[in-house]
Design a protein around this motif. Structure first.
Motif, PDB file in Angstrom:
ATOM      1  N   SER A  11       0.829  -1.204   0.000  1.00 54.42           N
ATOM      2  CA  SER A  11       0.000   0.000   0.000  1.00 54.42           C
ATOM      3  C   SER A  11       0.865   1.256   0.000  1.00 54.42           C
ATOM      4  O   SER A  11       0.610   2.199  -0.760  1.00 54.42           O
ATOM      5  N   VAL A  94     -11.734   4.357   1.617  1.00 53.39           N
ATOM      6  CA  VAL A  94     -10.853   3.227   1.903  1.00 53.39           C
ATOM      7  C   VAL A  94     -10.277   2.661   0.607  1.00 53.39           C
ATOM      8  O   VAL A  94      -9.077   2.390   0.507  1.00 53.39           O
ATOM      9  N   SER A  95     -11.126   2.482  -0.395  1.00 50.83           N
ATOM     10  CA  SER A  95     -10.671   1.917  -1.667  1.00 50.83           C
ATOM     11  C   SER A  95      -9.631   2.805  -2.337  1.00 50.83           C
ATOM     12  O   SER A  95      -8.688   2.315  -2.970  1.00 50.83           O
ATOM     13  N   GLY A 101      -7.917  -1.907  -3.015  1.00 49.77           N
ATOM     14  CA  GLY A 101      -8.801  -1.447  -1.951  1.00 49.77           C
ATOM     15  C   GLY A 101     -10.220  -1.936  -2.033  1.00 49.77           C
ATOM     16  O   GLY A 101     -11.017  -1.661  -1.137  1.00 49.77           O
ATOM     17  N   ALA A 104     -11.144  -4.074   0.982  1.00 48.27           N
ATOM     18  CA  ALA A 104     -11.297  -3.258   2.186  1.00 48.27           C
ATOM     19  C   ALA A 104     -12.586  -2.450   2.127  1.00 48.27           C
ATOM     20  O   ALA A 104     -13.277  -2.266   3.133  1.00 48.27           O
ATOM     21  N   GLY A 105     -12.929  -1.950   0.919  1.00 49.69           N
ATOM     22  CA  GLY A 105     -14.184  -1.222   0.767  1.00 49.69           C
ATOM     23  C   GLY A 105     -15.390  -2.090   1.049  1.00 49.69           C
ATOM     24  O   GLY A 105     -16.369  -1.648   1.673  1.00 49.69           O
ATOM     25  N   VAL A 108     -15.752  -2.483   4.774  1.00 42.36           N
ATOM     26  CA  VAL A 108     -16.404  -1.302   5.353  1.00 42.36           C
ATOM     27  C   VAL A 108     -17.908  -1.348   5.086  1.00 42.36           C
ATOM     28  O   VAL A 108     -18.732  -1.042   5.966  1.00 42.36           O
TER      29      VAL A 108
END
Length: 353
Positions: A11, A94-95, A101, A104-105, A108
């Motif tokens: 990242s 987040v993405s 991402g 992770a999206g 969320v």
């Protein structure tokens, strides 16, 4: 711990690459176009922006976010537009910070929707449905861009023109097949059998066992068919207006910097920019999207400094600004969740006998 460390390193490296690409954008543009531009020239374009133009960009950006709430409310019955706006903003923030991402999206999305009381199955179906509609429109965008160029009279070689026509027809055929497979049982059966036949041609070591392709397709269709059949108008209109307002952001940026090359050319440049956001080497293709868009605009006759400023402005409104906005949305959601958790539930009155 090792996997988390690898994710953090990737990242950080991806974000560093994105920043590097933007910082060295003048050199990248020179390599692409053979023309020179400097940051002082780009800065002069930014300084010349009027407050009215910036306000118009912000208004159209907000309209694009509001449009996408119709996609989410259509895919998840019971979701309000305010919740959808918060969900989209938080997931995008987040993405946009991670090279991969999307996962992770989605995490969320699950956390927020489960906190609002939605069952996991409904959230899975919503994620699948909205993802499918996003993918279908990503396929359609290149077709729209090519068709706009072919209809505009833009000077293109015969080979490019013929390839463009074939490309448009191929993309439309692919979208039609996928849509039919989601909507009709018979089409899903035929597509599943076709995928199984293709899978049997693969080497034995990587060949899926049994009818894995058709079973996966049937499971996907079973999870999404009810939403698709009853709510496809909302999904389609939401995506259409969302992308339409994003294209309008680009048009405003082009007019504000003096880089507007024409209607068809702006559609083609927008389609290319959205395709380039899928580049995974940087979050949302940052740096790559801007460079490709600048190259297209210069090819269409836009001045280099104006094209560069317009592409960077467009990247700001479709990527950068979503990070702090999404952070605020996530902070507000977390604060309200903490208050709800801290507030004791009212005691029930004893039942009189």
């Amino acid at each position: 711990m090792k996997n988390k460390l690898i994710q953090i390193v990737l990242s950080v490296a991806s974000l560093a690459l994105a920043v590097t690409l933007v910082v060295f954008m003048p050199q990248i543009v020179e390599a692409l176009t053979g023309k020179q531009v400097s940051w002082p020239q780009i800065g002069a374009q930014f300084a010349a922006l009027s407050p009215q133009a910036v306000a118009l960009m912000a208004a159209v950006w907000l309209l694009s976010l509001l449009s996408y709430t119709f996609v989410l409310t259509a895919s998840l019955p019971g979701l309000t537009h305010l919740q959808a706006l918060t969900l989209n903003a938080g997931g995008s923030a987040v993405s946009n910070l991670l090279p991969f991402g999307g996962a992770a999206g989605v995490a969320v999305t699950f956390a927020m929707t489960r906190g609002w009381g939605f069952p996991a199955r409904a959230v899975v179906v919503s994620t699948l449905t909205s993802g499918i509609w996003n993918t279908l429109f990503r396929f359609l965008l290149p077709a729209a861009g090519i068709a706009a160029l072919l209809a505009s009279g833009q000077t293109l070689s015969p080979a490019v023109t013929n390839a463009g026509r074939v490309g448009v027809l191929s993309i439309l055929a692919l979208v039609a097949v996928v849509t039919a497979a989601l909507y009709w049982d018979r089409a899903a059966d035929l597509l599943g059998r076709f995928l199984d036949a293709l899978a049997r041609l693969l080497p034995r070591g990587v060949r899926p066992a049994g009818n894995a392709a058709s079973e996966a397709l049937h499971k996907l269709r079973a999870d999404t068919s009810e939403i698709v059949r009853s709510r496809w108008p909302g999904l389609t209109l939401g995506m259409t207006f969302f992308l339409g307002f994003q294209w309008l952001i680009l048009v405003v940026c082009l007019h504000a910097t003096g880089a507007y090359p024409g209607l068809a050319q702006s559609i083609a440049a927008f389609a290319l920019s959205r395709v380039l956001t899928t580049a995974l080497v940087t979050p949302s293709g940052t740096g790559i999207m801007e460079a490709g868009t600048i190259g297209a605009l210069v090819f269409f006759g836009a001045p280099l400094d104006s094209a560069t400023a317009a592409a960077l402005l467009f990247g700001f409104w479709t990527y950068t600004v979503e990070i702090p906005f999404g952070g605020l949305a996530l902070g507000a959601w977390a604060f309200l969740r903490r208050r709800e958790t801290a507030t004791p539930a009212p005691e029930k009155e004893p039942i009189s006998r």
